[in-house]
Design a protein around this motif. Sequence first.
Motif, PDB file in Angstrom:
ATOM      1  N   SER A  16     -13.952  -2.267  23.882  1.00 57.34           N
ATOM      2  CA  SER A  16     -13.778  -4.237  24.396  1.00 57.34           C
ATOM      3  C   SER A  16     -15.085  -3.916  25.672  1.00 57.34           C
ATOM      4  O   SER A  16     -15.871  -5.080  25.684  1.00 57.34           O
ATOM      5  N   HIS A  17     -14.923  -3.511  26.176  1.00 56.03           N
ATOM      6  CA  HIS A  17     -16.185  -2.753  27.668  1.00 56.03           C
ATOM      7  C   HIS A  17     -17.036  -3.444  27.943  1.00 56.03           C
ATOM      8  O   HIS A  17     -17.910  -3.885  27.822  1.00 56.03           O
ATOM      9  N   TYR A  56     -16.178 -10.489  19.636  1.00 53.68           N
ATOM     10  CA  TYR A  56     -17.693 -10.466  19.819  1.00 53.68           C
ATOM     11  C   TYR A  56     -18.666 -10.875  18.557  1.00 53.68           C
ATOM     12  O   TYR A  56     -19.489 -11.034  18.805  1.00 53.68           O
ATOM     13  N   LEU A  63     -18.654  -3.562  24.247  1.00 56.50           N
ATOM     14  CA  LEU A  63     -18.512  -4.906  23.919  1.00 56.50           C
ATOM     15  C   LEU A  63     -19.331  -6.404  25.108  1.00 56.50           C
ATOM     16  O   LEU A  63     -20.402  -7.009  24.588  1.00 56.50           O
ATOM     17  N   TYR A  64     -18.631  -6.521  25.232  1.00 57.71           N
ATOM     18  CA  TYR A  64     -18.208  -7.461  26.309  1.00 57.71           C
ATOM     19  C   TYR A  64     -19.935  -7.531  27.240  1.00 57.71           C
ATOM     20  O   TYR A  64     -20.753  -8.406  28.065  1.00 57.71           O
ATOM     21  N   GLU A 108      -6.526  -4.238  16.016  1.00 58.42           N
ATOM     22  CA  GLU A 108      -6.895  -4.625  17.171  1.00 58.42           C
ATOM     23  C   GLU A 108      -8.209  -4.520  17.258  1.00 58.42           C
ATOM     24  O   GLU A 108      -9.107  -5.588  17.730  1.00 58.42           O
ATOM     25  N   THR A 166     -10.072   0.436  22.094  1.00 56.90           N
ATOM     26  CA  THR A 166      -9.855  -0.782  22.047  1.00 56.90           C
ATOM     27  C   THR A 166     -10.184  -0.745  23.143  1.00 56.90           C
ATOM     28  O   THR A 166     -11.318  -1.817  23.547  1.00 56.90           O
ATOM     29  N   MET A 178     -10.805  -7.679  17.175  1.00 59.36           N
ATOM     30  CA  MET A 178     -12.175  -7.568  18.236  1.00 59.36           C
ATOM     31  C   MET A 178     -13.149  -7.786  17.805  1.00 59.36           C
ATOM     32  O   MET A 178     -14.546  -8.200  18.737  1.00 59.36           O
TER      33      MET A 178
END
Length: 195
Positions: free
Chosen positions: A178-179, A65, A181-182, A57, A174, A61
């Motif tokens: 993820s947050h 990104y 990187l976003y 995962e 993750t 990810m």
Amino acid sequence: FGLPPDSRNPSSPQPSRLLDSPHHHADVGLADEKSGLGMLTQNQYEAIGRLALAFNEIDQMLDMYLPDILGNPEPTVAFFVAESQNFAARKIDFFKNLLKAILRDRPTAQAEILTVLALLDKAKAFSGQRNDYIHAFAFVDWKARKQNLRMKNRVVECNEEEIMTLAFEMSELTVPLSHALYELKMLLIKLRYGA
């Protein structure tokens, strides 16, 4: 004449099972059907599988990104770069070096980049732990009657609870990764294109 023994026929001569025997001179070996002790239990195999999937995962990810962080106008080039980094540790190092290069040109993104870099350090540590388990050699210590893993530089007992905890920690990474990187992606789009 020289044909291999027929393992389905009990009267057929069988090859020596010295390495598989619980009486092997070093008291270690492969699984022995009579003892009921296999190299790994189903739960141990499951734990290692979950560990591998949890790290996948994180790996996926980064692939997802990377094109946006790279900011290449040709998506195929960005995806080519992402796919060319096929070893997780190298991919993480590449990603970190890319972010450091972006930071030199975009100092206003320092907070977001430093957040991602810290999370990538955790991911890299997980990568090493994942590799230890995935590339380990499973064997039975007949003296102790335990399933062990021979890793690159040590031997450990295969403890599925410990492995499952590590898999859970990887899965937990993750969410903040993820947050972060976003948030970085959206900031870079704004800085690059004034959106």
